[in-house]
Design a protein around this motif. Structure first.
Motif, mmCIF file in Angstrom:
data_model
loop_
_atom_site.group_PDB
_atom_site.id
_atom_site.type_symbol
_atom_site.label_atom_id
_atom_site.label_comp_id
_atom_site.label_asym_id
_atom_site.label_seq_id
_atom_site.Cartn_x
_atom_site.Cartn_y
_atom_site.Cartn_z
ATOM 1 N N UNK A 260 56.677 -104.016 72.247
ATOM 2 C CA UNK A 260 56.162 -102.782 71.654
ATOM 3 C C UNK A 260 54.644 -102.839 71.516
ATOM 4 N N UNK A 261 54.026 -101.722 71.806
ATOM 5 C CA UNK A 261 52.614 -101.523 71.476
ATOM 6 C C UNK A 261 52.569 -100.799 70.133
ATOM 7 N N UNK A 262 51.766 -101.291 69.211
ATOM 8 C CA UNK A 262 51.554 -100.586 67.955
ATOM 9 C C UNK A 262 50.089 -100.197 67.844
ATOM 10 N N UNK A 263 49.838 -99.122 67.108
ATOM 11 C CA UNK A 263 48.469 -98.659 66.922
ATOM 12 C C UNK A 263 48.399 -97.810 65.666
ATOM 13 N N UNK A 264 47.250 -97.812 65.029
ATOM 14 C CA UNK A 264 47.018 -96.882 63.930
ATOM 15 C C UNK A 264 46.611 -95.540 64.513
ATOM 16 N N UNK A 265 46.912 -94.473 63.777
ATOM 17 C CA UNK A 265 46.568 -93.119 64.204
ATOM 18 C C UNK A 265 45.525 -92.566 63.239
ATOM 19 N N UNK A 266 44.335 -92.279 63.771
ATOM 20 C CA UNK A 266 43.293 -91.673 62.953
ATOM 21 C C UNK A 266 43.253 -90.179 63.232
ATOM 22 N N UNK A 267 43.206 -89.392 62.159
ATOM 23 C CA UNK A 267 43.120 -87.936 62.292
ATOM 24 C C UNK A 267 41.806 -87.466 61.699
ATOM 25 N N UNK A 268 41.084 -86.646 62.439
ATOM 26 C CA UNK A 268 39.808 -86.129 61.946
ATOM 27 C C UNK A 268 39.446 -84.831 62.632
ATOM 28 N N UNK A 269 38.194 -84.432 62.511
ATOM 29 C CA UNK A 269 37.749 -83.160 63.071
ATOM 30 C C UNK A 269 37.845 -83.130 64.593
ATOM 31 N N UNK A 270 37.819 -84.297 65.223
ATOM 32 C CA UNK A 270 37.928 -84.365 66.679
ATOM 33 C C UNK A 270 39.363 -84.539 67.152
ATOM 34 N N UNK A 271 40.316 -84.439 66.255
ATOM 35 C CA UNK A 271 41.712 -84.578 66.633
ATOM 36 C C UNK A 271 42.270 -85.942 66.279
ATOM 37 N N UNK A 272 43.138 -86.461 67.144
ATOM 38 C CA UNK A 272 43.840 -87.717 66.896
ATOM 39 C C UNK A 272 43.263 -88.825 67.782
ATOM 40 N N UNK A 273 43.143 -90.004 67.198
ATOM 41 C CA UNK A 273 42.637 -91.141 67.961
ATOM 42 C C UNK A 273 43.400 -92.400 67.573
ATOM 43 N N UNK A 274 43.839 -93.156 68.594
ATOM 44 C CA UNK A 274 44.535 -94.412 68.362
ATOM 45 C C UNK A 274 43.539 -95.559 68.234
ATOM 46 N N UNK A 275 43.887 -96.542 67.417
ATOM 47 C CA UNK A 275 43.043 -97.721 67.241
ATOM 48 C C UNK A 275 43.864 -98.889 66.729
#
Length: 284
Positions: A260-275
């Motif tokens: 499995x790949x895991x990642x955090x999901x950041x939500x902001x004014x530019x949309x969604x970004x994985x990190x």
């Protein structure tokens, strides 16, 4: 940010609509990693039917959301915040926040009975809380897809029947970000086959001997299969993604999952970004 080419293992399904069409024809066999019973929200009644509209109501006089939720058990809720999600039709649900209600284009239940999960927090750090909702779109043999929504509950006053702004993490967007974060190569070392998967700049080694023995090393493809089994988890501490990854084997219809790949999901004014990408192997 969003690329539209199909990913290995996605089997040419370029949209959620195509996935849902295939799921409707599939069995409800378990996909890797999820126990439907563990997804059941505590204390939520599950007897509500997908269609709650009164058959005697005239077609030109649809019920208002307030009428539809009267006396109806929610399918998910955050009671201490006054947030409730009610069943509506098979393709819509009604979100109630305090006295405000809005019909959402959300599939709130599946044949496996997996109901939505809700969480609330200030996900974009703007000083106001947002609602996170995770919906299971459906499941079948080798397929299980969640859908992540972040709902802005404030700042849309005066929007009439749409007081809440619903933002969805589109599948082509997170697949593109996964594709940018992952690379893979297979190699023979001291008479054994191994795979090197690099995720978010960190490289992991995976023992491929069992796969090479079963299918032949030459049948193992040079790219990974992923995108058909994707989970989201929303909590008040943050949102995360987990996607199954597997080997593409010549002659087999679906990837042979090994981790499995895991990642955090950041939500902001530019949309969604994985990190914060990471990888973990499955036992085989």
């Amino acid at each position: 940010m969003a690329r539209t080419e199909n990913k290995t293992g996605w089997k040419g399904l370029g949209s959620v609509a195509a996935i849902l069409t295939l799921l409707s024809a599939c069995s409800t066999a378990e996909a890797p990693g999820r126990d439907p019973a563990s997804e059941q929200p505590a204390g939520i009644a599950t007897s509500a039917t997908a269609e709650s509209t009164d058959a005697s109501r005239k077609a030109d006089a649809p019920a208002a959301p307030e009428e539809k939720t009267a006396g109806t058990a929610p399918v998910a809720s955050i009671p201490d915040k006054g947030i409730y999600l009610y069943p509506d039709t098979g393709k819509t649900a009604i979100l109630a926040v305090g006295d405000t209600r809005q019909t959402m284009d959300w599939r709130y239940s599946t044949v496996r009975g997996v109901l939505p999960t809700l969480a609330i927090a200030d996900y974009d750090q703007d000083g106001d809380d947002e609602l996170a909702a995770v919906l299971e779109l459906g499941s079948g043999t080798g397929l299980l897809l969640d859908e992540l929504h972040i709902v802005e509950l404030t700042g849309t006053e005066g929007a009439g029947e749409r007081p809440f702004a619903d933002h969805v993490f589109q599948e082509e967007d997170y697949l593109a970000q996964l594709g940018d974060a992952i690379s893979f190569e297979k190699a023979e070392q001291a008479g054994k086959w191994l795979g090197r998967i690099t995720v978010g700049g960190r490289t992991y080694e995976v023992d491929l001997d069992a796969f090479a023995n079963d299918y032949g090393a030459e049948a193992i493809g040079k790219e990974l299969g992923y995108g058909a089994v994707v989970y989201f988890k929303a909590e008040d501490t943050g949102v995360s993604l987990r996607a199954a990854v597997g080997l593409v084997i010549d002659g087999l219809a679906e990837p042979q999952y090994f981790g499995d790949i895991t990642a955090s999901v950041h939500y902001g004014t530019d949309g969604f970004e994985l990190g914060n990408f990471a990888f973990a192997t499955e036992s085989r």
